[in-house]
Scaffold this motif. Structure first.
Motif, PDB file in Angstrom:
ATOM      1  N   GLY A  50       0.784  -1.230   0.000  1.00 49.95           N
ATOM      2  CA  GLY A  50       0.000   0.000   0.000  1.00 49.95           C
ATOM      3  C   GLY A  50       0.813   1.276   0.000  1.00 49.95           C
ATOM      4  O   GLY A  50       0.241   2.368   0.021  1.00 49.95           O
ATOM      5  N   THR A  51       2.132   1.168  -0.043  1.00 47.16           N
ATOM      6  CA  THR A  51       2.973   2.358  -0.065  1.00 47.16           C
ATOM      7  C   THR A  51       3.495   2.610  -1.479  1.00 47.16           C
ATOM      8  O   THR A  51       3.643   1.671  -2.268  1.00 47.16           O
ATOM      9  CB  THR A  51       4.179   2.223   0.882  1.00 47.16           C
ATOM     10  OG1 THR A  51       5.040   1.188   0.395  1.00 47.16           O
ATOM     11  CG2 THR A  51       3.741   1.939   2.307  1.00 47.16           C
ATOM     12  N   PRO A  52       3.791   3.870  -1.798  1.00 48.15           N
ATOM     13  CA  PRO A  52       4.372   4.167  -3.104  1.00 48.15           C
ATOM     14  C   PRO A  52       5.707   3.452  -3.334  1.00 48.15           C
ATOM     15  O   PRO A  52       5.969   2.963  -4.436  1.00 48.15           O
ATOM     16  CB  PRO A  52       4.565   5.678  -3.079  1.00 48.15           C
ATOM     17  CG  PRO A  52       3.541   6.169  -2.111  1.00 48.15           C
ATOM     18  CD  PRO A  52       3.468   5.094  -1.055  1.00 48.15           C
ATOM     19  N   ALA A  53       6.535   3.381  -2.303  1.00 47.54           N
ATOM     20  CA  ALA A  53       7.838   2.727  -2.459  1.00 47.54           C
ATOM     21  C   ALA A  53       7.671   1.275  -2.892  1.00 47.54           C
ATOM     22  O   ALA A  53       8.394   0.779  -3.762  1.00 47.54           O
ATOM     23  CB  ALA A  53       8.633   2.801  -1.160  1.00 47.54           C
ATOM     24  N   ASP A  54       6.709   0.602  -2.324  1.00 48.23           N
ATOM     25  CA  ASP A  54       6.480  -0.791  -2.695  1.00 48.23           C
ATOM     26  C   ASP A  54       5.826  -0.900  -4.067  1.00 48.23           C
ATOM     27  O   ASP A  54       6.063  -1.859  -4.800  1.00 48.23           O
ATOM     28  CB  ASP A  54       5.648  -1.500  -1.631  1.00 48.23           C
ATOM     29  CG  ASP A  54       5.737  -3.006  -1.746  1.00 48.23           C
ATOM     30  OD1 ASP A  54       6.860  -3.526  -1.936  1.00 48.23           O
ATOM     31  OD2 ASP A  54       4.690  -3.662  -1.667  1.00 48.23           O
TER      32      ASP A  54
ATOM     33  N   GLU B 172      -3.870   8.968  -6.682  1.00 42.70           N
ATOM     34  CA  GLU B 172      -4.123   9.425  -8.053  1.00 42.70           C
ATOM     35  C   GLU B 172      -2.826   9.838  -8.734  1.00 42.70           C
ATOM     36  O   GLU B 172      -2.620   9.540  -9.919  1.00 42.70           O
ATOM     37  CB  GLU B 172      -5.115  10.581  -8.047  1.00 42.70           C
ATOM     38  CG  GLU B 172      -6.533  10.173  -7.717  1.00 42.70           C
ATOM     39  CD  GLU B 172      -7.484  11.358  -7.611  1.00 42.70           C
ATOM     40  OE1 GLU B 172      -7.058  12.515  -7.814  1.00 42.70           O
ATOM     41  OE2 GLU B 172      -8.662  11.118  -7.322  1.00 42.70           O
ATOM     42  N   LEU B 173      -1.952  10.524  -8.016  1.00 42.88           N
ATOM     43  CA  LEU B 173      -0.670  10.941  -8.592  1.00 42.88           C
ATOM     44  C   LEU B 173       0.206   9.732  -8.927  1.00 42.88           C
ATOM     45  O   LEU B 173       0.801   9.665 -10.013  1.00 42.88           O
ATOM     46  CB  LEU B 173       0.067  11.879  -7.628  1.00 42.88           C
ATOM     47  CG  LEU B 173      -0.573  13.242  -7.395  1.00 42.88           C
ATOM     48  CD1 LEU B 173       0.129  13.968  -6.246  1.00 42.88           C
ATOM     49  CD2 LEU B 173      -0.534  14.068  -8.666  1.00 42.88           C
ATOM     50  N   LEU B 174       0.290   8.786  -8.004  1.00 42.64           N
ATOM     51  CA  LEU B 174       1.067   7.574  -8.246  1.00 42.64           C
ATOM     52  C   LEU B 174       0.503   6.808  -9.437  1.00 42.64           C
ATOM     53  O   LEU B 174       1.252   6.366 -10.314  1.00 42.64           O
ATOM     54  CB  LEU B 174       1.082   6.685  -7.003  1.00 42.64           C
ATOM     55  CG  LEU B 174       1.769   5.323  -7.150  1.00 42.64           C
ATOM     56  CD1 LEU B 174       3.245   5.488  -7.492  1.00 42.64           C
ATOM     57  CD2 LEU B 174       1.590   4.516  -5.878  1.00 42.64           C
TER      58      LEU B 174
ATOM     59  N   THR C 293       7.418   5.717   2.022  1.00 41.06           N
ATOM     60  CA  THR C 293       6.878   4.534   2.709  1.00 41.06           C
ATOM     61  C   THR C 293       5.606   4.841   3.507  1.00 41.06           C
ATOM     62  O   THR C 293       5.175   4.034   4.325  1.00 41.06           O
ATOM     63  CB  THR C 293       7.937   3.937   3.665  1.00 41.06           C
ATOM     64  OG1 THR C 293       8.342   4.951   4.593  1.00 41.06           O
ATOM     65  CG2 THR C 293       9.135   3.430   2.884  1.00 41.06           C
ATOM     66  N   HIS C 294       5.004   5.998   3.257  1.00 42.87           N
ATOM     67  CA  HIS C 294       3.770   6.372   3.946  1.00 42.87           C
ATOM     68  C   HIS C 294       2.573   5.826   3.175  1.00 42.87           C
ATOM     69  O   HIS C 294       2.545   5.871   1.945  1.00 42.87           O
ATOM     70  CB  HIS C 294       3.660   7.892   4.070  1.00 42.87           C
ATOM     71  CG  HIS C 294       4.803   8.495   4.815  1.00 42.87           C
ATOM     72  ND1 HIS C 294       4.979   8.325   6.156  1.00 42.87           N
ATOM     73  CD2 HIS C 294       5.851   9.247   4.387  1.00 42.87           C
ATOM     74  CE1 HIS C 294       6.074   8.955   6.545  1.00 42.87           C
ATOM     75  NE2 HIS C 294       6.622   9.516   5.488  1.00 42.87           N
ATOM     76  N   PRO C 295       1.566   5.320   3.870  1.00 43.61           N
ATOM     77  CA  PRO C 295       0.364   4.829   3.174  1.00 43.61           C
ATOM     78  C   PRO C 295      -0.242   5.931   2.300  1.00 43.61           C
ATOM     79  O   PRO C 295      -0.162   7.117   2.626  1.00 43.61           O
ATOM     80  CB  PRO C 295      -0.575   4.440   4.304  1.00 43.61           C
ATOM     81  CG  PRO C 295       0.327   4.197   5.471  1.00 43.61           C
ATOM     82  CD  PRO C 295       1.484   5.158   5.305  1.00 43.61           C
ATOM     83  N   LEU C 296      -0.841   5.521   1.219  1.00 46.46           N
ATOM     84  CA  LEU C 296      -1.412   6.476   0.277  1.00 46.46           C
ATOM     85  C   LEU C 296      -2.744   7.035   0.759  1.00 46.46           C
ATOM     86  O   LEU C 296      -3.549   6.321   1.351  1.00 46.46           O
ATOM     87  CB  LEU C 296      -1.652   5.792  -1.080  1.00 46.46           C
ATOM     88  CG  LEU C 296      -0.405   5.463  -1.876  1.00 46.46           C
ATOM     89  CD1 LEU C 296      -0.758   4.569  -3.051  1.00 46.46           C
ATOM     90  CD2 LEU C 296       0.278   6.729  -2.352  1.00 46.46           C
TER      91      LEU C 296
END
Length: 138
Positions: free
Chosen positions: A34-38, A99-101, A90-93
């Protein structure tokens, strides 16, 4: 996207490997936390695979194809913005960041689709993208 046609077995093998690698690594897999990094993990894995293909191809080919190398080198170039932006987030979206990701991943996915189309056209694999997997060929 440019035109590519394999000129020898090494180029054909590298093109095929790249086409296969590009088939499903743009969006997060079911293990996504659920994180952008992942979410970017798959893109980073894909870039590592592209680099491996490039290195192997250069080692195997006496006259490397500029067209194939350009396709391979386009991947990290196009992915650099989303990877640099999201790789350590690593922060939850929340809704806005999701939307940006998604927009960044969709833009990269569009490039991947163009590279796959060029590879399929030049390698003669266009029908593979149109055929349901597991069904016999007419």
């Amino acid at each position: 996207m440019g035109t590519w046609f394999p000129s020898d077995d090494a180029e054909l093998a590298a093109g095929w490997r790249l086409w296969l690698e590009l088939s499903d690594r743009v969006y997060p897999d079911p293990s996504w936390d659920g994180t952008p990094a992942d979410a970017i993990r798959g893109v980073r894995d894909l870039l590592a695979a592209c680099e491996s293909i490039r290195v192997d191809y250069l080692a195997e080919s006496s006259e490397p194809s500029v067209a194939l190398l350009q396709l391979l080198q386009s991947m990290p170039f196009v992915a650099s913005f989303p990877v640099d932006l999201w790789h350590d987030d690593t922060h939850p979206l929340d809704v806005e960041r999701a939307e940006l990701l998604h927009g960044d991943l969709a833009s990269f996915a569009q490039h991947v689709a163009g590279v796959r189309a060029a590879l399929a056209q030049g390698g003669g694999w266009v029908e593979l993208d149109r055929r349901p997997w597991g069904l016999p060929v007419d």
